[in-house]
Write an enzyme that holds these catalytic residues in place. Structure first.
Site, PDB file in Angstrom:
ATOM      1  N   ASP A  96       0.755  -1.229   0.046  1.00  0.00           N
ATOM      2  CA  ASP A  96      -0.139   0.100  -0.012  1.00  0.00           C
ATOM      3  C   ASP A  96       0.843   1.164   0.121  1.00  0.00           C
ATOM      4  OD1 ASP A  96      -2.826   1.142   0.471  1.00  0.00           O
ATOM      5  OD2 ASP A  96      -1.822   2.007   2.166  1.00  0.00           O
TER       6      ASP A  96
ATOM      7  N   GLU B 254       1.349  -0.446  -4.872  1.00  0.00           N
ATOM      8  CA  GLU B 254       0.684   0.462  -5.270  1.00  0.00           C
ATOM      9  C   GLU B 254       1.344   1.741  -5.299  1.00  0.00           C
ATOM     10  OE1 GLU B 254      -3.296   2.714  -3.575  1.00  0.00           O
ATOM     11  OE2 GLU B 254      -1.827   2.130  -2.146  1.00  0.00           O
TER      12      GLU B 254
END
Length: 584
Positions: A238, A300
């Site tokens: 993330d 990401e």
């Protein structure tokens, strides 16, 4: 429909009138080897909205395990599991208080191990969502930092700094939160006086780690090993691009949240994309390679341009990175062609696969986005009841076609739970139900992401459409949700669910994920995007009118009315089709 028929069954006169599809030079060649992650289809499960097994109104790990057979019928290679760790749930679990446990909301550690083991029996890997940029303010490390005080090793795990100006009443720099407001929060010291500030790129309850501290790096290496030892098949990282901040935390003359402005490109923002993070990724790659089964790392990494994003998947770095440029592209032929070509060129330069994705838990679903014509939107802000509403039928039609076309591209693909049912956003969700901190911190000025996170429907005549046995649901489902339920779509040959199943099966059979790519040029059809992947022709009609397909090529599959297509040789508006190339 998948029909072994010949589009040339249309009249000879019609075929003679068809404009040519001129094949261009090959842009992308298949990579050597058949590593699974180069062509993988990965299905994202957002645990709180997938399936509730207890009646609490919150999806859980046992619910996912129970429905693994249905996920397996899609033919996916892996499941990316959004966070299920212990958390105060201020940001739907992306505020982690313990990276090596399971929140009681979702079950137990035994439930997690059962899910990982059961998924392997279906040939499916479980990819864990790791959140390394920040943690919850209830994490033990942050509690220790607050207690230890300024200048301590505990505070060095985070970005603590003294304020500026008289009494230190001004934050240490001008950076803001991506959720709105200042990126700095002042603490009260043990003696009750106003103290230092800590930086939070997201909510104030999510302090950012200081990745220049080797102790932080060691902490996360232990976390990776913990889950790999438990059988995880890899990690989705993330906000990977934000882990390191520029040394000294300088003021930034561009947008204080790092978004690009003229003269201040995203690439120069001091809170993103610092070069030191690549040493960490290289170490994580080494750790993954010590385990069997080829565990993967997918970042990401929201960086631009694509040539810079390729740094994240260069040799020895991540295996994959999300392609946000493709995700952001509107329903526009030239824009799609450009981003596909640029993506393949950038990733081929470092011998990495590109990935394709249309929806996830952070953006408006593509069945909603494509219900607008030419509207640019902030994908993370969603649609609310006071906004112009999308054309739902148009959006679903385009979404089906976009998915079929995407699955015909070489590389990896990501699917978001519920898109195989044709789900759009809950665009009329009332403010009283909203939980996204984006909405709360902006005082409703930004709608946030709740609309794309609504629990999915399973059974049309059951409480909460089969999501929960009691009818409880942490977010209310919109009116009409029952019509998209999985049970109604199972036996409907024309359902979106069966469209996905057939497309994924044929993608695997034709080995399209490991294929090649060359564009077709057709100046007479400016609304048509056509490629050739190996011996398969992949055509997307983005125009509002039927268009002719290449003459004489057998139809393999379409996101349209197959019999009508075969009879006329015309691909309908907002539709896609795969054909077998018999020439050239």
């Amino acid at each position: 429909m998948s029909l072994p028929v010949d589009a040339a069954s249309a009249s000879d006169a019609q075929n003679e009138a068809l404009p040519p599809y001129a094949l261009q030079p090959v842009l992308h060649e298949p990579s050597a080897g058949e590593l699974w992650w180069r062509r993988a289809v990965i299905y994202q499960v957002y645990p709180r909205s997938f399936k509730d097994s207890t009646g609490s109104g919150m999806g859980d790990l046992a619910g996912i395990t129970a429905e693994l057979p249905k996920i397996a019928t899609l033919g996916v290679d892996a499941i990316w599991l959004s966070p299920f760790f212990p958390s105060p749930q201020r940001d739907a679990g992306y505020d982690v208080s313990d990276y090596r446990g399971v929140d009681p909301l979702f079950g137990t550690m035994e439930d997690a191990k059962t899910l990982i083991s059961a998924a392997k029996s279906f040939g499916i890997r479980i990819i864990i969502d790791i959140v390394p940029n920040h943690c919850s303010n209830e994490h033990a490390l942050f509690a220790a930092a607050l207690a230890a005080g300024p200048g301590s090793p505990e505070r060095a795990m985070f970005h603590f700094a003294d304020g500026r100006g008289e009494g230190g009443n001004t934050p240490p720099n001008n950076w803001s939160s991506l959720f709105g407001g200042s990126g700095w929060k002042r603490v009260t010291e043990a003696d009750g006086t106003p103290g230092q500030y800590y930086f939070h790129l997201f909510d104030a309850t999510q302090p950012d780690f200081n990745w220049r501290n080797p102790a932080v790096q060691e902490e996360f290496e232990q976390t990776l090993r913990f889950w790999l030892d438990a059988g995880a098949g890899g990690f989705r990282i993330d906000v990977a691009h934000a882990m390191f901040k520029k040394d000294g935390l300088p003021d930034w003359g561009g947008a204080p949240d790092g978004t690009p402005r003229p003269g201040f490109p995203f690439a120069d923002a001091p809170m993103f994309g610092q070069p030191e993070l690549h040493r960490v990724f290289a170490r994580w790659r080494e750790i993954c390679e010590q385990y069997p089964g080829e565990p993967v790392l997918c970042s990401e990494a929201n960086v631009r341009p694509l040539t810079r994003l390729a740094d994240w998947v260069a040799p020895g770095q991540m295996h994959q990175s999300f392609n946000f440029d493709f995700l952001r592209t509107l329903w526009d032929r030239d824009a799609l062609a450009e981003v596909i070509g640029d993506s393949l060129a950038a990733f081929d330069a470092v011998d990495a696969p590109t990935t394709w994705v249309l929806s996830n838990h952070d953006v408006s679903r593509h069945a909603t986005r494509f219900g607008y014509d030419g509207r640019a939107m902030d994908l993370g802000d969603g649609i609310g009841p006071r906004d112009p509403q999308p054309d739902a039928v148009l959006g679903r039609t385009r979404a089906r076609a976009a998915t079929v076309f995407m699955l015909g591209l070489p590389g990896g693909a990501y699917l978001y739970q519920g898109e195989e049912l044709g789900l759009g956003d809950h665009t009329t969700l009332e403010d009283a139900y909203r939980q996204d901190p984006t909405f709360l911190r902006s005082h409703g000025q930004r709608i946030g992401r709740d609309g794309c996170r609504v629990p999915i429907p399973w059974v049309h005549d059951a409480p909460a459409c089969g999501f929960s046995p009691t009818g409880n649901s942490w977010l209310p489902q919109p009116e009409g949700w029952a019509g998209f339920s999985r049970d109604l779509q199972e036996d409907d040959p024309d359902s979106t669910l069966n469209l996905y199943r057939r497309a994924l099966a044929l993608r695997s059979e034709l080995d399209l994920g490991l294929g090649s790519l060359a564009f077709y040029a057709n100046p007479q059809l400016p609304g048509v995007l056509a490629i050739r992947n190996g011996s398969t022709i992949n055509v997307l009609n983005l125009s509002g009118s039927p268009v002719p397909l290449p003459a004489g090529e057998p139809l393999l599959f379409s996101a349209a009315d197959g019999p009508a297509l075969a009879a006329t040789g015309l691909l309908g508006a907002n539709a896609a089709a795969w054909l077998r190339a018999t020439a050239g």
